[in-house]
Design a protein around this motif. Structure first.
Motif, PDB file in Angstrom:
ATOM      1  N   GLY A  78       7.090   8.833   2.442  1.00  0.00           N
ATOM      2  CA  GLY A  78       6.859   7.458   1.378  1.00  0.00           C
ATOM      3  C   GLY A  78       8.453   7.984   1.112  1.00  0.00           C
ATOM      4  N   ASP A  80       9.326   6.481  -2.242  1.00  0.00           N
ATOM      5  CA  ASP A  80       9.546   5.868  -3.267  1.00  0.00           C
ATOM      6  C   ASP A  80       9.972   6.785  -4.235  1.00  0.00           C
ATOM      7  N   SER A 205       3.814   1.822  -0.947  1.00  0.00           N
ATOM      8  CA  SER A 205       3.678   1.297  -2.721  1.00  0.00           C
ATOM      9  C   SER A 205       5.411   0.289  -1.750  1.00  0.00           C
ATOM     10  N   ASN A 206       5.266  -0.622  -3.077  1.00  0.00           N
ATOM     11  CA  ASN A 206       6.540  -0.991  -3.871  1.00  0.00           C
ATOM     12  C   ASN A 206       6.203  -1.780  -4.257  1.00  0.00           C
ATOM     13  N   ASP A 207       7.339  -2.789  -4.550  1.00  0.00           N
ATOM     14  CA  ASP A 207       6.951  -3.683  -5.955  1.00  0.00           C
ATOM     15  C   ASP A 207       6.050  -4.606  -6.017  1.00  0.00           C
TER      16      ASP A 207
END
Length: 328
Positions: A78, A80, A205-207
């Motif tokens: 990741g 993010d 993991s994102n919006d």
């Protein structure tokens, strides 16, 4: 060429950094500390900064850029935690460290087995020499329906493992693939939620995925459903999750990741007051296993993640695009 390694562990990562420094002919400097306002100067004269997921303020990235850093090398899949928009504006690059996925898939399977058999409660009581059976009855995995949310490399491998246990397997992904379909039935999310006894999360993991496991999602699930998360803590709305654990809607969980874990995991906080109410609450449930983000932690993975920093900078030195670079 030189890399500044932050949060480099001397008991496991350092030996690999020394090995790959010689192999690729790239120097490095290092500190055990995470980046902070007092140690950014370590990166002066370096073309790359390598770190595990951590707080990365925009002003720190600007400082790194002023020192000549061109590559942010994250020792994780990741990224993010990095301010991608700013990094792109500065003309810098991000490279991740994808590693063999078997360790995470195997860890998820372990958590599924432990939670369905109520292992946490069994061993807590055994430690107090309570060997009675009341409250310890679990479920055989072969009698369960398991929903796998996300069928990338990790989800695919978990599905293949699960097929050996005789359980019914449901899967959801925006982009179904033939390999997972050999063993699992692809369904829409409402059906996966409604039919699964166990749900294992394997999405990025994102919006779009932020708090996807929320009150509304859990309301659609079976009473007593077990949730497994070896992906990212942000997938689960912690407050909603705790409320559903209290009510019994959620029957158990195996969580290798939680929200707000930055600055907590991989640090020795023994004797400290930890300002994380969600962690305290989750650890208080006898039907919840909380492990400190260790699904990845095997020797081959650690070696792989350190080497990827050297590989990415080696590509950069040769004017070629790293296969691990993120398109910003």
């Amino acid at each position: 060429m030189k890399i500044a390694f932050y949060a480099l562990r001397d008991f496991d990562e350092l030996a690999f950094a020394e090995k790959f420094s010689k192999q690729y002919g790239i120097d490095f400097v290092w500190t055990e500390e995470y980046p902070n306002a007092d140690n950014l100067q370590l990166a002066q004269g370096c073309q790359g900064v390598s770190c595990t997921p951590c707080e990365m303020k925009e002003e720190w990235v600007r400082a790194f850029h002023s020192y000549g850093v061109q590559y942010m090398l994250t020792r994780a899949i990741g990224y993010d935690h990095l301010p991608g928009k700013l990094i792109k504006e500065l003309g810098m690059h991000i490279s991740t460290s994808p590693y063999p996925t078997s360790c995470v898939a195997n860890y998820a399977l372990m958590l599924i087995l432990l939670t369905t058999r109520k292992f946490q409660q069994t061993m807590i009581r055994a430690a107090a020499q309570d060997y009675t059976l009341k409250g310890k009855m679990g479920r055989d995995l072969g009698d369960c329906t398991v929903g796998v949310l996300g069928t990338g490399h990790i989800g695919q491998l978990l599905i293949k493992h699960l097929s050996s246990f005789g359980c019914k397997i449901l899967a959801y992904d925006k982009y179904p693939n033939a390999e997972a379909a050999k063993y699992a039935k692809y369904v829409e999310l409402p059906e996966l939620y409604a039919e699964s006894d166990v749900i294992s999360l394997h999405v990025p993991s994102n919006d779009e995925t932020f708090h996807m496991i929320n009150h509304d999602a859990m309301a659609q699930m079976k009473n007593g459903v077990i949730i497994i998360n070896t992906a990212r803590g942000s997938l689960i709305d912690s407050q909603a999750f705790i409320a559903n654990l209290k009510s019994g809607k959620i029957g158990g969980a195996g969580l290798d990741v939680i929200e707000n874990e930055a600055g907590l995991y991989y640090c020795n906080r023994m004797g400290d007051h930890i300002d994380n109410d969600e962690l305290a609450m989750l650890r208080s449930f006898p039907n919840v296993i909380v492990s400190p983000h260790t699904a990845f932690y095997v020797e081959s993975t650690v070696s792989n993640m350190v080497e990827k920093s050297f590989i990415a900078l080696d590509y950069f030195r040769r004017g070629e695009l790293s296969p691990f670079e993120i398109k910003l």
